[in-house]
Design an enzyme around this catalytic site. Structure first.
Site, short mmCIF file in Angstrom:
data_model
loop_
_atom_site.label_atom_id
_atom_site.label_comp_id
_atom_site.label_asym_id
_atom_site.label_seq_id
_atom_site.Cartn_x
_atom_site.Cartn_y
_atom_site.Cartn_z
N LEU A 129 0.85 -1.18 0.00
CA LEU A 129 0.00 0.00 0.00
C LEU A 129 0.89 1.23 0.00
O LEU A 129 1.91 1.26 0.71
CB LEU A 129 -0.91 0.02 1.24
CG LEU A 129 -1.93 -1.11 1.38
CD1 LEU A 129 -2.66 -0.98 2.72
CD2 LEU A 129 -2.92 -1.13 0.24
N ASP A 130 0.52 2.25 -0.77
CA ASP A 130 1.27 3.49 -0.79
C ASP A 130 1.32 4.11 0.60
O ASP A 130 0.44 3.86 1.44
CB ASP A 130 0.64 4.50 -1.76
CG ASP A 130 0.77 4.08 -3.22
OD1 ASP A 130 1.69 3.29 -3.52
OD2 ASP A 130 -0.04 4.54 -4.04
N LEU A 131 2.30 4.95 0.82
CA LEU A 131 2.49 5.63 2.10
C LEU A 131 1.21 6.33 2.56
O LEU A 131 0.82 6.26 3.72
CB LEU A 131 3.63 6.66 1.97
CG LEU A 131 4.10 7.36 3.24
CD1 LEU A 131 4.85 6.39 4.15
CD2 LEU A 131 5.00 8.55 2.89
N GLY A 132 0.52 6.99 1.63
CA GLY A 132 -0.67 7.77 1.98
C GLY A 132 -1.96 6.96 2.01
O GLY A 132 -3.03 7.53 2.24
N THR A 133 -1.88 5.66 1.76
CA THR A 133 -3.07 4.80 1.77
C THR A 133 -3.12 4.00 3.06
O THR A 133 -2.12 3.42 3.48
CB THR A 133 -3.05 3.84 0.57
OG1 THR A 133 -2.97 4.59 -0.64
CG2 THR A 133 -4.30 2.97 0.53
#
Length: 278
Positions: A129-133
């Site tokens: 998962l992306d950092l912001g997700t």
């Protein structure tokens, strides 16, 4: 290590490993050489002998150690766990895994702390998962599970559902975005829709409509970097607050993307698993 119950009359160990689980030649060879598969009472099993439904097989094999440095304690919420995998809720702002040796507070550092606390030493993420997700991340607890779950991700048989509020009101109630994604030549981290990029497919469904925005559920067929963010911006409906992809800035100065559900046929338990982030 673990037990497996045969649910198909006449299935052989060879067929289970090569055809049902579709393990690679190297893993199958290692299991054979290690005599890793026996009956539940420990007696040897012949790999080409048909087995009856209900037969219990015992799998015992050497599990390597993962290299993540554990945190002092696991501070993440475990939403699901069995002897083959766990599903953890990753917070927004936390990386999935370390990229440098000084990265010691990523999701996988917390996961390995949980694993070691319970007597294990192997944990590898199946997707990222992306950092912001924020939201659900699937982690394998042994190398056979990792191999099978990797293939299931490739074959799109693990259904990953996300939720986001996007700008504007999408005209249709549902749809599919099939646009290749590549790197932006003018920006180090941004991605763009590009005919020379990698295939990317996102399905979306509008679940609520507000004044000027709508809430959508999105299912990924592929897992490209920033895929949902790029695709929603491409159709003119960027995620609210996602200024990297031309959304208006919000009071928080950030966007919200949430991995809310994982669903798959469990290869070892022979049942459908549906996990929702609480």
């Amino acid at each position: 290590m673990f037990q497996y119950e045969i649910v198909q009359d006449g299935l052989t160990v060879e067929e289970l490993l090569r055809e049902k689980w579709r393990l690679g030649k190297k893993i199958v060879h290692e299991l054979r050489m290690a005599k890793a598969v026996t009956f539940s009472d420990g007696t040897p099993v012949l790999w080409k002998d048909p087995l009856k439904t209900g037969t219990i097989l015992e799998f015992k094999f050497e599990v390597p150690s993962s290299n993540y440095r554990p945190t002092d304690e696991c501070e993440l919420t475990i939403q699901y766990e069995d002897e083959h995998c766990l599903i953890v809720s990753k917070p927004k702002g936390m990386a999935t895994h370390p990229n440098d040796e000084w990265d010691v507070d990523t999701c996988m550092n917390h996961v390995i702390a949980h694993i070691q606390e319970n007597g294990g030493h192997y944990a590898e993420h199946v997707h990222r998962l992306d950092l912001g997700t924020k939201g659900l991340l699937l982690v394998a607890k042994h190398q056979i599970a990792k191999s099978i779950f990797d293939r299931m991700i490739e074959e799109k048989s693990i259904v990953r559902t996300y939720e986001a509020e996007v700008q504007g009101n999408i005209r249709q109630d549902s749809g599919t975005i099939n646009e290749a994604i590549g790197k932006d030549r003018h920006h180090a981290t941004r991605r763009v829709v590009s005919p020379t990029g990698q295939q990317a497919i996102t399905h979306f469904e509008v679940v609520k409509r507000f004044k000027g925005t709508c809430l959508v559920h999105l299912v990924l067929e592929t897992g490209r970097t920033h895929q949902i963010r790029v695709h929603m911006a491409h159709i003119g409906h960027p995620i609210v607050g996602d200024t990297m992809y031309d959304a208006r800035q919000t009071a928080s100065g950030d966007y919200e993307l949430h991995a809310i559900q994982l669903e798959f046929d469990h290869p070892f338990l022979n049942k459908r698993i549906v996990v929702k982030d609480q």
